[in-house]
Design a protein around this motif. Structure first.
Motif, mmCIF file in Angstrom:
data_model
loop_
_atom_site.group_PDB
_atom_site.id
_atom_site.type_symbol
_atom_site.label_atom_id
_atom_site.label_comp_id
_atom_site.label_asym_id
_atom_site.label_seq_id
_atom_site.Cartn_x
_atom_site.Cartn_y
_atom_site.Cartn_z
ATOM 1 N N ILE A 231 3.705 -10.398 16.071
ATOM 2 C CA ILE A 231 4.259 -9.042 15.947
ATOM 3 C C ILE A 231 5.755 -9.113 15.679
ATOM 4 C CG2 ILE A 231 4.815 -6.956 17.293
ATOM 5 C CD1 ILE A 231 2.012 -7.161 18.514
ATOM 6 N N ASN A 232 6.448 -9.987 16.404
ATOM 7 C CA ASN A 232 7.896 -10.115 16.181
ATOM 8 C C ASN A 232 8.208 -10.597 14.776
ATOM 9 O OD1 ASN A 232 8.961 -9.103 18.541
ATOM 10 N ND2 ASN A 232 8.860 -11.069 19.615
ATOM 11 N N LYS A 233 7.366 -11.499 14.263
ATOM 12 C CA LYS A 233 7.586 -12.006 12.904
ATOM 13 C C LYS A 233 7.408 -10.849 11.913
ATOM 14 C CE LYS A 233 5.948 -15.612 9.778
ATOM 15 N NZ LYS A 233 4.964 -14.958 8.876
ATOM 16 N N ALA A 234 6.333 -10.084 12.077
ATOM 17 C CA ALA A 234 6.089 -8.937 11.188
ATOM 18 C C ALA A 234 7.230 -7.932 11.303
ATOM 19 C CB ALA A 234 4.757 -8.280 11.532
ATOM 20 N N LEU A 235 7.665 -7.648 12.527
ATOM 21 C CA LEU A 235 8.748 -6.673 12.724
ATOM 22 C C LEU A 235 10.024 -7.135 12.031
ATOM 23 C CD1 LEU A 235 8.556 -5.486 16.459
ATOM 24 C CD2 LEU A 235 8.279 -4.072 14.414
ATOM 25 N N SER A 236 10.345 -8.427 12.149
ATOM 26 C CA SER A 236 11.610 -8.862 11.552
ATOM 27 C C SER A 236 11.519 -8.816 10.028
ATOM 28 C CB SER A 236 12.060 -10.223 12.109
ATOM 29 O OG SER A 236 11.508 -11.255 11.376
ATOM 30 N N GLU A 237 10.324 -9.100 9.482
ATOM 31 C CA GLU A 237 10.154 -8.958 8.025
ATOM 32 C C GLU A 237 10.249 -7.483 7.617
ATOM 33 O OE1 GLU A 237 7.267 -12.887 7.682
ATOM 34 O OE2 GLU A 237 6.405 -10.910 7.291
ATOM 35 N N MET A 238 9.668 -6.610 8.438
ATOM 36 C CA MET A 238 9.686 -5.177 8.125
ATOM 37 C C MET A 238 11.089 -4.589 8.244
ATOM 38 S SD MET A 238 6.154 -4.290 10.092
ATOM 39 C CE MET A 238 6.400 -2.527 10.265
ATOM 40 N N LYS A 239 11.921 -5.184 9.124
ATOM 41 C CA LYS A 239 13.323 -4.733 9.200
ATOM 42 C C LYS A 239 14.061 -5.212 7.957
ATOM 43 C CE LYS A 239 13.570 -4.759 14.230
ATOM 44 N NZ LYS A 239 13.966 -5.523 15.428
ATOM 45 N N ALA A 240 13.812 -6.473 7.571
ATOM 46 C CA ALA A 240 14.527 -7.063 6.437
ATOM 47 C C ALA A 240 14.153 -6.391 5.118
ATOM 48 C CB ALA A 240 14.255 -8.565 6.379
ATOM 49 N N ASP A 241 12.873 -6.042 4.939
ATOM 50 C CA ASP A 241 12.477 -5.491 3.630
ATOM 51 C C ASP A 241 12.559 -3.957 3.575
ATOM 52 O OD1 ASP A 241 10.174 -4.450 4.820
ATOM 53 O OD2 ASP A 241 8.876 -6.062 4.141
ATOM 54 N N GLY A 242 13.096 -3.346 4.623
ATOM 55 C CA GLY A 242 13.343 -1.899 4.587
ATOM 56 C C GLY A 242 12.164 -1.037 5.023
ATOM 57 N N THR A 243 11.040 -1.676 5.413
ATOM 58 C CA THR A 243 9.855 -0.890 5.800
ATOM 59 C C THR A 243 10.120 -0.023 7.033
ATOM 60 O OG1 THR A 243 8.459 -2.663 4.933
ATOM 61 C CG2 THR A 243 7.397 -1.053 6.376
ATOM 62 N N ILE A 244 10.776 -0.601 8.033
ATOM 63 C CA ILE A 244 11.026 0.157 9.269
ATOM 64 C C ILE A 244 11.911 1.369 8.965
ATOM 65 C CG2 ILE A 244 12.148 0.098 11.556
ATOM 66 C CD1 ILE A 244 9.803 -1.603 11.833
ATOM 67 N N ASP A 245 12.999 1.134 8.232
ATOM 68 C CA ASP A 245 13.898 2.246 7.893
ATOM 69 C C ASP A 245 13.161 3.331 7.129
ATOM 70 O OD1 ASP A 245 16.101 1.262 9.125
ATOM 71 O OD2 ASP A 245 16.974 0.357 7.327
ATOM 72 N N ALA A 246 12.321 2.908 6.183
ATOM 73 C CA ALA A 246 11.606 3.898 5.364
ATOM 74 C C ALA A 246 10.685 4.742 6.243
ATOM 75 C CB ALA A 246 10.808 3.189 4.269
ATOM 76 N N ILE A 247 9.991 4.100 7.184
ATOM 77 C CA ILE A 247 9.081 4.861 8.064
ATOM 78 C C ILE A 247 9.877 5.815 8.947
ATOM 79 C CG2 ILE A 247 7.457 4.663 10.008
ATOM 80 C CD1 ILE A 247 6.486 1.989 8.757
ATOM 81 N N ILE A 248 10.968 5.319 9.530
ATOM 82 C CA ILE A 248 11.769 6.185 10.423
ATOM 83 C C ILE A 248 12.389 7.352 9.632
ATOM 84 C CG2 ILE A 248 13.832 6.273 11.912
ATOM 85 C CD1 ILE A 248 13.038 3.518 12.987
ATOM 86 N N ASN A 249 12.919 7.054 8.437
ATOM 87 C CA ASN A 249 13.543 8.112 7.624
ATOM 88 C C ASN A 249 12.548 9.181 7.173
ATOM 89 O OD1 ASN A 249 16.005 6.929 7.880
ATOM 90 N ND2 ASN A 249 15.918 5.849 5.911
ATOM 91 N N LYS A 250 11.280 8.755 7.027
ATOM 92 C CA LYS A 250 10.238 9.715 6.612
ATOM 93 C C LYS A 250 10.072 10.799 7.688
ATOM 94 C CE LYS A 250 5.271 9.745 5.788
ATOM 95 N NZ LYS A 250 4.079 8.880 5.740
ATOM 96 N N TYR A 251 10.164 10.399 8.959
ATOM 97 C CA TYR A 251 9.943 11.345 10.057
ATOM 98 C C TYR A 251 11.239 11.914 10.633
ATOM 99 C CZ TYR A 251 5.051 10.012 10.076
ATOM 100 O OH TYR A 251 3.742 9.810 9.724
ATOM 101 N N ILE A 252 12.341 11.156 10.494
ATOM 102 C CA ILE A 252 13.636 11.625 11.000
ATOM 103 C C ILE A 252 14.624 11.576 9.848
ATOM 104 C CG2 ILE A 252 15.427 11.325 12.764
ATOM 105 C CD1 ILE A 252 13.455 9.612 14.362
ATOM 106 N N PRO A 253 14.622 12.616 8.989
ATOM 107 C CA PRO A 253 15.528 12.608 7.840
ATOM 108 C C PRO A 253 16.977 12.521 8.325
ATOM 109 C CG PRO A 253 13.962 14.449 7.724
ATOM 110 C CD PRO A 253 13.837 13.862 9.084
ATOM 111 N N ALA A 254 17.757 11.628 7.703
ATOM 112 C CA ALA A 254 19.122 11.380 8.154
ATOM 113 C C ALA A 254 20.003 12.632 7.994
ATOM 114 C CB ALA A 254 19.728 10.240 7.386
#
Ligand code: ARG
Length: 254
Positions: A231-254
């Motif tokens: 899970i940590n490996k997936a999370l760090s890849e998802m942080k690096a490739d912008g997936t986490i930001d994209a998901i958060i921005n979808k629900y919490i527009p900056a």
């Protein structure tokens, strides 16, 4: 086959057996149900998890779906009460709890936490005409505070003002209703659900001074280090490739 070759073949066979066995046992032990990532949450916590058109959606649901994809697992989400998440992970009923769950030292005694994927803030909701202006006023007065049972809001408020001034509710929406009907004086809850509840109910406001800042992470069974690492490996890849930001921005527009 001469003796030497026989030996090599035999040891290669043994090695294969060993590897297969290791591969077998690790893949069957990775999750409670083979090939399935069973996530528990409490889906009354927008925008992290909530029901929409008969499905649980939100930041946590999407992050977990993406982790499951990267781990080649099928995601299954179970909606349970917040206070049964940690015990469910501990007893291997669920593989993970993803619920806007704050990392605390006390919870770390019961479960392992992944790296953090988001930040939360405990906020205070009051009615627009409330005399309560900040956390000190809330603590010093004889106000009654509503919280979601077993959350950090519950734990911290009980410590700060005593359990007899804290009303526990099954979810934040129920606490908010109690505030609207005048049963309680304030609700202490994470900032994003606080914004959602205030937006849905006229006459409420969030105090500007936040109560505490916290890290959200995924809870995993203490004995499942392999799943935690993956899970940590997936999370760090998802942080690096912008997936986490994209998901958060979808629900919490900056
Ligand atoms: N962050 C708080 C905690 O960990 C509240 C989380 C509530 N989450 C939920 N899905 N109801 O205690």
């Amino acid at each position: 086959m001469n003796k030497f070759v026989k030996k090599i073949v035999a040891s290669a066979l043994l090695m294969c057996l060993g590897f297969n066995f290791a591969a077998c046992s690790s893949s069957s032990e990775l999750t409670v149900e083979k090939g399935v990532l069973t996530m528990a949450t409490n889906a009354a916590f927008p925008p992290y998890e909530y029901w929409e058109n008969n499905a649980i959606v939100g930041i946590d649901a999407e992050i977990a779906q993406e982790i499951a994809n990267r781990l080649n697992l099928t995601l299954k989400i179970e909606d349970v009460s917040f206070d049964s998440l940690i015990t469910g992970v501990q007893s291997n009923k669920y593989d993970i709890a993803v619920a806007g769950m704050t990392v605390t030292d006390e919870r770390k005694l019961s479960v392992s936490f992944s790296d953090s994927y988001a930040t939360g803030i405990q906020s205070i909701i009051v009615t627009e005409d409330s005399p309560i202006t900040d956390i000190d006023a809330l603590i010093d007065g004889d106000y009654i505070v509503g919280v979601q049972i077993a959350t950090t809001g519950d734990i911290y408020m009980s410590d700060d003002i005593g359990m007899d001034r804290v009303e526990q509710y099954n979810n934040g929406a129920d606490a908010t209703q109690a505030l609207i009907t005048g049963k309680i004086d304030a609700v202490v809850i994470d900032n994003q659900p606080a914004l959602a509840f205030v937006a849905a109910n006229p006459g409420l406001k969030i105090l500007e001074t936040p109560y505490t800042i916290e890290d959200y992470a995924i809870a995993v069974n203490k004995n499942n280090e392999e799943l935690l690492n993956q899970i940590n490996k997936a999370l760090s890849e998802m942080k690096a490739d912008g997936t986490i930001d994209a998901i958060i921005n979808k629900y919490i527009p900056a």
